[in-house]
Design a protein around this motif. Structure first.
Motif, short mmCIF file in Angstrom:
data_model
loop_
_atom_site.label_atom_id
_atom_site.label_comp_id
_atom_site.label_asym_id
_atom_site.label_seq_id
_atom_site.Cartn_x
_atom_site.Cartn_y
_atom_site.Cartn_z
N LEU A 2 -81.45 -6.38 -25.29
CA LEU A 2 -82.52 -7.22 -24.75
C LEU A 2 -83.43 -6.37 -23.88
O LEU A 2 -82.97 -5.49 -23.19
CB LEU A 2 -81.90 -8.33 -23.90
N ARG A 3 -84.72 -6.65 -23.94
CA ARG A 3 -85.60 -5.83 -23.11
C ARG A 3 -86.77 -6.63 -22.56
O ARG A 3 -87.04 -7.74 -22.98
CB ARG A 3 -86.08 -4.63 -23.91
N MET A 176 -90.82 -10.14 -31.85
CA MET A 176 -90.79 -9.67 -30.47
C MET A 176 -90.05 -10.67 -29.58
O MET A 176 -89.35 -10.30 -28.65
CB MET A 176 -92.24 -9.48 -30.00
N ASN A 177 -90.19 -11.95 -29.93
CA ASN A 177 -89.54 -12.98 -29.16
C ASN A 177 -88.03 -12.89 -29.24
O ASN A 177 -87.32 -13.21 -28.29
CB ASN A 177 -90.02 -14.35 -29.63
N THR A 178 -87.48 -12.41 -30.38
CA THR A 178 -86.03 -12.33 -30.50
C THR A 178 -85.45 -11.20 -29.67
O THR A 178 -84.26 -11.20 -29.39
CB THR A 178 -85.58 -12.11 -31.96
N VAL A 179 -86.25 -10.20 -29.32
CA VAL A 179 -85.69 -9.12 -28.51
C VAL A 179 -86.06 -9.25 -27.03
O VAL A 179 -85.51 -8.54 -26.20
CB VAL A 179 -86.10 -7.72 -29.03
N PHE A 181 -87.04 -12.70 -25.65
CA PHE A 181 -86.85 -14.09 -25.24
C PHE A 181 -87.75 -14.50 -24.09
O PHE A 181 -87.31 -15.10 -23.12
CB PHE A 181 -85.38 -14.36 -24.91
N GLN A 182 -88.99 -14.09 -24.20
CA GLN A 182 -89.99 -14.54 -23.22
C GLN A 182 -91.13 -15.21 -23.97
O GLN A 182 -92.18 -14.62 -24.18
CB GLN A 182 -90.49 -13.36 -22.41
N PRO A 183 -90.87 -16.44 -24.43
CA PRO A 183 -91.83 -17.08 -25.34
C PRO A 183 -93.24 -17.22 -24.75
O PRO A 183 -94.22 -17.05 -25.46
CB PRO A 183 -91.22 -18.45 -25.63
N VAL A 184 -93.31 -17.50 -23.45
CA VAL A 184 -94.63 -17.71 -22.86
C VAL A 184 -95.45 -16.42 -22.91
O VAL A 184 -96.59 -16.39 -23.36
CB VAL A 184 -94.52 -18.22 -21.41
N PHE A 187 -95.94 -15.40 -26.98
CA PHE A 187 -96.90 -16.22 -27.71
C PHE A 187 -98.24 -16.30 -26.98
O PHE A 187 -99.29 -16.50 -27.60
CB PHE A 187 -96.32 -17.60 -28.02
N GLY A 188 -98.20 -16.14 -25.64
CA GLY A 188 -99.45 -16.06 -24.90
C GLY A 188 -100.25 -14.84 -25.34
O GLY A 188 -101.45 -14.94 -25.63
#
Lengths: 222, 221, 267
Positions: A2-3, A176-179, A181-184, A187-188
């Motif tokens: 995770l990063r 990118m979201n899977t590594v 986990f910062q959706p905002v 996707f922002g």
């Protein structure tokens, strides 16, 4: 594993946008060429041609773009005709784009006053020449703003290719979201990149509309 | 090409297809109602509101119209819980669809508002109509009538766009098609049938819009 | 410029060519043909750690990627990676886009009607994952809960077959969406591979996640087009050899926190 979502990650998304742009350009160029043929066929002096083309355009405009994609990618592959994700995406966006552009351009061609056609007839010009020499040059002026406006829809529409696993901007965002986990943040950033591509096009369309002083031919979303 | 079509097997799932299609219709119809409401409010705000209000409405419209619906959908479903808003897939889909359609309706309704001649509003004032009455009878109704065809096209596009909401697990028509595809691998038949259903729904909605137009607008000149 | 329909048709030719040219590069069938072409094209999924994900320099990394690289090393050709998602795996093969698929491709009889599988090179169970704070001991505790799964995956079939009253199964198109739904609290529990737990536990901000109970076991094979016995036989030999040499164990230890590869059946 995770990063954090940092500049390296933002750069990855920016680079993924080139596939979005390439896909959009291909869809726009091929869709535009096919759309021109359809638009001309829509006003051709042969009734059966007009009818068939008009029906085709109506059916395509009643079909979700996602269905075209799924049908061409999953469906046709199962049939035994080999189509990869690139081809399926370009082909379905071409089909969709051509139907919408054909309608926009037909409107512009038909907005050229009837008197022009009659005058050309009086000069003994045939359909082909009237179209090429008299009508299309005038229609292009009107067609420019809604065509540029429609490019925005093409760019946004290419995000659907993510759903068949094609790696462009939207799919890169999901990766990118899977590594991170910062959706905002992810996707922002993706939204901002799309916005950076689309907003100038929207502004250009509006500017052209004002400058060329053409009426309100509204462009629809996908 | 050695492919045997098996439409029979696929058509046997018609109750599920119907159920999926009904949810698609329900989502789309509700989104049309909410989207148009948002559109009318924001268009009025942009045309007649105070400057900050007009600016907020403009920013909303520009941002939504220049980003893909798929990303908006991801935002509503995956990012809103971060600020404590947790919606089930169907509600999240409806919200995203309404917000998206709202932005487009704002632009369309605004074009209609601009097409109403100023003299008409002045005439309404001269007749002693109140502000709300002027907005409703003299500005809004003629404006919507003027842009009705554009609104209808946008509504149909919302129906077609709803096929994407399967990405956040809403169980509409496309979601069912995808599930069936993973079970049977009869991809061509499934997506052909579903495409046909969408085409029927789109034409159906267009028919209803045309009927509505005759009912509401036609006899008022 | 004089307008001519012929010229327009000529301009359209590239589009038609593109459609007709759908049969793309990766048509090599046998190992010999792959070696002759000088590269092996392998489909991987980079959204399913520890089997496949993007490392800090955004290159593919994971068990599937290492196995793919080992194939390249054996054949002495470079590996070209093509990323796919779960529903895209079979079309990638059928469209000749890739030579093989190494992307947590569970071996099932339905899929084997479309593609051929090598003997398993990895395996895992689909398990039920939920926050530690939620009390779930077995299927009965899932009553009236929202459970997320990946559409058509092992856990989808297993949970659907359990027929738990009041359960709401949310089907997402791919694994990452399911995990994201879990992390954002949109679902109470999720079905996923036991690999899912590794990054879930690290990924969650406040909540800790754990595996509650196994749903169904699966093994992953290397998928290729049917009608290709030479390549299939070579891949089976390859899998046997990396199992035997300890290379597969090393790959597993590297990506699964020191855990060796589980015992794998052959067929």
């Amino acid at each position: 594993m995770l990063r954090e979502f940092g500049s390296n990650e933002i750069w990855f998304l920016v680079m993924a946008a080139r596939w979005t742009i390439l896909l959009s350009l291909l869809a726009f160029v091929f869709g535009g060429l096919a759309g021109l043929v359809l638009a001309i066929a829509r006003i051709a002096p042969w009734k059966p041609v007009r009818f068939v083309v008009s029906l085709w355009i109506q059916v395509i405009q009643a079909t979700p773009m996602l269905m075209l994609l799924l049908l061409l990618y999953f469906g046709v592959n199962m049939l035994g005709v080999r189509i990869d994700a690139w081809t399926a995406a370009v082909l379905s966006f071409t089909i969709g784009t051509s139907a919408y552009l054909a309608e926009i351009w037909r409107g512009c061609i038909q907005a050229v006053p009837k008197g022009q056609w009659e005058a050309a007839k009086a000069l003994a010009l045939d359909f082909k020449r009237t179209l090429a020499l008299i009508v299309i040059p005038q229609a292009v002026r009107m067609a420019l703003p809604p065509t540029v406006g429609y490019m925005v829809q093409v760019v946004k529409g290419t995000s659907l290719a993510a759903l068949i696993g094609f790696t462009e901007l939207a799919k890169a965002g999901a990766q990118m979201n899977t590594v991170t986990f910062q959706p905002v943040a992810v996707f922002g950033t993706v939204s901002i990149i799309y916005f950076a591509i689309c907003f100038p096009l929207s502004m250009l369309a509006r500017h052209l509309e004002k400058k060329l002083q053409v009426g309100t031919l509204r462009v629809q979303a996908l | 090409m050695s492919y045997t079509f098996q439409f029979g097997q696929i058509l046997g799932y018609w109750p599920q297809f119907l159920q999926g299609a009904l949810l698609t219709i329900k989502l789309s119809a509700l989104a049309m109602v909410f989207g148009l409401t948002i559109g009318v409010v924001c268009a009025l705000a942009r045309s007649y509101g105070a400057r900050p209000v007009a600016w907020v409405a403009a920013a909303y419209v520009e941002f939504i119209r220049n980003t893909p619906f798929l990303i908006q959908l991801y935002f509503v479903f995956f990012a809103l819980p971060n600020i404590g808003v947790r919606l089930d897939p169907n509600t999240a889909a409806l919200l995203a669809m309404s917000i998206n359609l709202g932005a487009y309706s704002t632009e369309i309704v605004r074009a209609g508002l601009e097409s109403v001649p100023v003299g008409q509003i002045e005439a309404g004032r001269a007749l002693g109509l109140r502000r709300l009455q002027i907005i409703r009878f003299i500005v809004l109704l003629p404006a919507i009538r003027a842009v009705y065809p554009a609104l209808c096209s946008q509504f149909v596009l919302t129906l077609l766009g709803s096929s994407i909401v399967s990405a956040i697990a809403a169980e509409e028509l496309t979601a069912f098609a995808n599930s069936l595809n993973m079970q049977t691998f009869r991809s061509f038949e499934i997506y052909l049938v579903v495409t046909a259903i969408y085409i029927v729904m789109a034409f159906g909605f267009r028919g209803i819009f045309a009927g509505f137009h005759r009912l509401v607008f036609a006899n008022r000149g | 410029m004089r307008f001519s329909f012929r010229r327009l048709a000529l301009a359209l030719l590239p589009a038609i060519g593109l459609a007709a040219g759908a049969v793309s590069a990766a048509k090599a069938q046998t190992p010999d043909e792959i070696i002759k072409r000088g590269k092996v094209v392998i489909a991987v999924d980079t959204t399913v750690p520890p089997y496949g994900s993007l490392d800090s320099s955004n290159q593919p990394s994971g068990i599937d990627i290492d196995v793919a690289n080992a194939i390249g090393k054996q054949l002495k050709v470079p590996v070209e990676f093509v990323t796919v998602n779960s529903p895209g795996r079979i079309p990638a093969l059928l469209s000749n886009r890739v030579d093989m698929v190494i992307a947590i491709f569970s071996i099932t009889p339905e899929r084997a009607l479309q593609v051929s599988f090598s003997i398993p090179y990895a395996g895992q169970s689909a398990v039920l994952i939920a926050p530690k704070s939620v009390n779930i001991k077995g299927p009965d505790d899932l009553k009236n809960m929202k459970v997320g799964v990946t559409r058509g995956a092992l856990e989808d079939g297993a949970l659907t077959a359990l027929n738990i009253p009041g359960i709401q199964i949310l089907r997402f198109d791919d694994g990452p969406s399911t995990v994201q739904a879990m992390l954002s609290g949109q679902i109470d529990a999720m079905g996923g591979g036991d690999y899912g737990e590794i990054y879930l536990r690290k990924g969650a901000k406040g909540e800790e996640y754990e595996q509650k109970f196994p749903l169904r076991a699966a093994h992953f094979g290397i998928g290729i087009r049917r009608g290709n016995p030479e390549l299939l036989q070579w891949l089976n030999t390859f899998v046997y050899s990396i199992k035997n040499s300890g290379e597969l164990d090393a790959i597993s230890r590297k990506h699964r926190g020191g855990a060796p590869m589980i015992p794998l059946p052959v067929f």
